[in-house]
Write an enzyme that holds these catalytic residues in place. Structure first.
Site, short mmCIF file in Angstrom:
data_model
loop_
_atom_site.label_atom_id
_atom_site.label_comp_id
_atom_site.label_asym_id
_atom_site.label_seq_id
_atom_site.Cartn_x
_atom_site.Cartn_y
_atom_site.Cartn_z
N THR A 153 35.85 33.44 44.38
CA THR A 153 36.45 32.58 45.41
C THR A 153 36.13 33.09 46.81
O THR A 153 35.61 32.36 47.66
CB THR A 153 37.99 32.54 45.21
N GLY B 43 42.15 28.48 43.19
CA GLY B 43 41.58 29.78 43.58
C GLY B 43 42.56 30.69 44.32
O GLY B 43 42.15 31.65 44.95
N GLU C 254 45.34 35.69 41.55
CA GLU C 254 44.52 36.89 41.31
C GLU C 254 43.73 36.70 40.02
O GLU C 254 44.18 35.95 39.13
CB GLU C 254 45.42 38.12 41.17
N ILE D 118 45.70 34.70 57.95
CA ILE D 118 46.61 35.08 59.05
C ILE D 118 46.20 36.46 59.59
O ILE D 118 46.13 37.42 58.82
CB ILE D 118 48.07 35.16 58.55
N LYS E 285 50.87 44.27 49.19
CA LYS E 285 50.74 43.84 50.59
C LYS E 285 51.82 44.47 51.47
O LYS E 285 51.54 44.93 52.57
CB LYS E 285 50.79 42.31 50.66
N VAL F 92 45.82 41.00 53.36
CA VAL F 92 47.21 40.51 53.47
C VAL F 92 47.22 39.19 54.25
O VAL F 92 46.64 39.09 55.33
CB VAL F 92 48.11 41.52 54.22
N GLU G 191 41.42 42.99 56.91
CA GLU G 191 42.23 41.87 57.40
C GLU G 191 42.56 40.88 56.28
O GLU G 191 43.67 40.34 56.22
CB GLU G 191 41.49 41.15 58.53
P1 NAP Z 1 37.25 36.19 41.68
O1 NAP Z 1 37.11 34.75 42.03
O2 NAP Z 1 37.70 36.57 40.33
O3 NAP Z 1 35.81 36.87 41.92
C1 NAP Z 1 35.52 38.20 41.61
C2 NAP Z 1 34.02 38.44 41.77
O4 NAP Z 1 33.78 39.83 41.63
C3 NAP Z 1 33.14 37.72 40.75
O5 NAP Z 1 31.99 37.22 41.38
C4 NAP Z 1 32.77 38.83 39.77
O6 NAP Z 1 31.46 38.69 39.20
C5 NAP Z 1 32.76 40.04 40.67
N1 NAP Z 1 33.09 41.27 39.95
C6 NAP Z 1 34.27 41.60 39.39
N2 NAP Z 1 34.19 42.84 38.82
C7 NAP Z 1 32.93 43.26 39.03
C8 NAP Z 1 32.22 44.44 38.67
N3 NAP Z 1 32.81 45.42 37.99
N4 NAP Z 1 30.93 44.55 39.07
C9 NAP Z 1 30.33 43.55 39.76
N5 NAP Z 1 30.95 42.41 40.13
C10 NAP Z 1 32.25 42.28 39.76
O7 NAP Z 1 38.20 36.94 42.71
P2 NAP Z 1 38.62 36.46 44.19
O8 NAP Z 1 39.75 35.49 44.10
O9 NAP Z 1 37.42 36.09 44.98
O10 NAP Z 1 39.26 37.81 44.76
C11 NAP Z 1 38.46 38.87 45.19
C12 NAP Z 1 39.30 39.86 46.00
O11 NAP Z 1 39.84 39.21 47.14
C13 NAP Z 1 40.50 40.44 45.24
O12 NAP Z 1 40.72 41.75 45.67
C14 NAP Z 1 41.65 39.55 45.72
O13 NAP Z 1 42.90 40.21 45.65
C15 NAP Z 1 41.26 39.34 47.16
N6 NAP Z 1 41.83 38.15 47.80
C16 NAP Z 1 41.74 36.94 47.16
C17 NAP Z 1 42.23 35.81 47.79
C18 NAP Z 1 42.18 34.45 47.15
O14 NAP Z 1 42.77 33.52 47.70
N7 NAP Z 1 41.49 34.29 46.04
C19 NAP Z 1 42.81 35.93 49.07
C20 NAP Z 1 42.88 37.19 49.69
C21 NAP Z 1 42.37 38.29 49.04
P3 NAP Z 1 31.06 37.45 38.25
O15 NAP Z 1 31.04 36.25 39.15
O16 NAP Z 1 29.69 37.78 37.73
O17 NAP Z 1 32.12 37.37 37.21
N1 HSE Z 2 46.68 35.96 44.81
C1 HSE Z 2 46.93 36.08 46.19
C2 HSE Z 2 48.00 35.08 46.60
C3 HSE Z 2 45.67 35.86 46.98
O1 HSE Z 2 48.29 34.18 45.82
O2 HSE Z 2 48.55 35.22 47.69
C4 HSE Z 2 45.82 36.13 48.46
O3 HSE Z 2 45.99 37.49 48.71
#
Ligand code: NAP
Ligand code: HSE
Length: 431
Positions: free
Chosen positions: A13, A187, A190, A136, A205, A132, A129
């Site tokens: 995502t 998306g 987690e 924002i 957070k 959390v 940034e």
């Molecule tokens: P996600 O959609 O599950 O994507 C994770 C990505 O990381 C995938 O592309 C996956 O590869 C890759 N990956 C995971 N483990 C790996 C490994 N061991 N080696 C290489 N690649 C690896 O997760 P996300 O929602 O984008 O979240 C990513 C981070 O951002 C997390 O720390 C989350 O807490 C943070 N975050 C998310 C949001 C949100 O709204 N989603 C908001 C703020 C912060 P594949 O594609 O090949 O599976």
């Molecule tokens: N899983 C987290 C949430 C993503 O729902 O707030 C943003 O950090």
């Protein structure tokens, strides 16, 4: 024009959001900064996975060493999540002299002491940034805008998934499972959604926000955590009938030398500013000794807002890179062995109790008798309807301020009564 080469670790995502933003707003960033950002490598688990975005295949790799050794790559964005290998990759990147940006609150809250220490020792940039509040700018607000303030309290709704679920249940009567499914599809959740539901994501957070606010590293294990898994539609509706909305609240405050830091679902009065925060929006209230109260509000989860935050860090990292200045680490985040965290048992709150008890004469007096024995004073009681067949009915009691420890003892005793048929639901009320 100077080109800044970037590697993305993760293309889910957030990773895709960053890619899209840097493509779509390439000209805007060139005009504003006189820089061109180029994504040179993307680390994924599976190079052959079908992806929504059209991306040149040669960008994908499954070999982190390839990225680390590439001297053209100066900024590494860790957008994978989880503790390992994220922690090792961040540490190696910092040790190699790369600038690091991460959206990963889990790794910072659980392994932050060594990561922040390494960034400081290597005089490297570490931006977080996006970790959390999604889009924002709460980290930059604490580090920059409020740098002259003693932060006294920081509280808010910092998880989009749980806020989305609670909103959809109350407003549209959606089941917990259906609302979670929607949050996953959008998306927000987690990769392991239990982190959202159990309050752990919010705890990560608030541990970070508390650490930044009070200038001392607060280990994640010190945060008291309850999630929303036990909240039912019945609780949301009962609370509403009393004039409250249930929200998952994260809070950190410092009173003299003691810190209170916790995450739990609470009943907030309908006119409280945080009850208007719906769906995947987040809001954070900060109280500083000079600024007073401020409120930050925006989309707390999702591809686009999170990408916006990551890119703000990429730009800040580029500034350090170009100026060759080492970042001024304004919050040393040192560990404090003497750190005193107030245990939740010492808290005093008003409470909402929902008992599942038999509909028989004398039941209410048994329950209220035990509450009275522990000095818990009742402010309202409601029993909804009569049970036609044999079985339990919900009895809801609201209390005046009571001691948490006595509440636990009273509920243990009440739940042992034969007329009580299920574990009592107990939630705190904040005014
Ligand atoms: P996600 O959609 O599950 O994507 C994770 C990505 O990381 C995938 O592309 C996956 O590869 C890759 N990956 C995971 N483990 C790996 C490994 N061991 N080696 C290489 N690649 C690896 O997760 P996300 O929602 O984008 O979240 C990513 C981070 O951002 C997390 O720390 C989350 O807490 C943070 N975050 C998310 C949001 C949100 O709204 N989603 C908001 C703020 C912060 P594949 O594609 O090949 O599976
Ligand atoms: N899983 C987290 C949430 C993503 O729902 O707030 C943003 O950090």
């Amino acid at each position: 024009m100077r080109i800044i080469n970037i590697a993305l670790l993760g293309f889910g995502t957030v990773g895709q959001g960053v890619y899209e933003l840097l493509e779509k707003n390439r000209d805007l960033l060139k005009t504003r900064l006189g820089l061109e950002f180029r994504i040179k490598k993307i680390l994924v688990r599976d190079k052959h996975k079908k992806r929504e975005l059209k991306v040149p295949r040669e960008l994908f790799t499954t070999n982190f060493e390839e990225i680390l050794k590439d001297e053209d790559i100066s900024i590494i964005c860790e957008l994978m999540g989880g503790i390992e290998p994220a922690r090792s990759y961040i540490l190696s990147a910092l040790e190699t002299g790369k600038q690091v940006v991460t959206a990963n609150k889990a790794v910072l809250a659980e392994r932050g002491a060594e990561i922040f220490e390494t960034a400081k020792r290597k005089r490297a940039y570490l931006g977080f940034e996006a970790s959390v509040g999604g889009g924002i700018p709460v980290i930059k607000t604490l580090r920059e805008a409020l740098v002259g303030n003693q932060i006294q309290r920081i509280m808010g709704i910092v998880n989009g998934t749980t806020n989305y679920i609670l909103t959809k249940m109350l407003e549209q009567g959606l089941s917990f499972e259906k609302a979670l499914e929607e949050a996953k599809i959008k998306g927000f959740a987690e990769p392991d959604p239990s982190l959202d539901l159990k309050g752990i994501d919010s705890a990560h957070k608030i541990a970070l926000l508390g650490s930044l606010s009070f200038g001392v590293f607060i280990p994640f294990e010190k945060v008291y955590v309850e999630g929303i898994e036990e909240i039912t539609l019945m609780d949301l509706q009962f609370a509403k009938s009393f004039g409250y909305i249930i929200k998952l609240l994260a809070e950190a405050r410092k009173i003299k030398h003691q810190i209170e830091i916790r995450v739990f679902p609470v009943l907030l009065p309908e006119n409280h500013i945080l009850t208007s925060i719906r769906l995947n929006y987040n809001a954070i209230l900060i109280k500083g000794d000079f600024v007073g109260d401020i409120l930050l509000y925006g989309l707390g989860a999702g591809k686009a807002p999170t990408a916006s935050a990551v890119v703000s860090d990429i730009v800040e990292a580029s500034e350090y890179l170009i100026s060759q200045n080492s970042p001024l680490i304004r919050y040393p985040l040192k560990e404090d062995k003497e750190l005193s965290i107030k245990p939740i048992e010492k808290g005093i709150f008003k409470y909402y109790f929902r008992f599942s008890a038999l509909d028989q004469p004398g039941v209410l007096s048994k329950i209220s008798g035990i509450l009275g024995k522990y000095g818990i004073s009742i402010s309202s009681v409601v029993q909804m309807g009569r049970q036609k067949k044999k079985g339990a009915v919900p009895i809801v009691i609201l209390t005046h301020e009571s001691e948490e420890k006595k509440v636990s003892l009273a509920l243990e005793e009440i739940d042992r009564l034969e007329v009580v048929k299920a574990k009592t639901q107990s939630l705190r009320i904040l005014e």
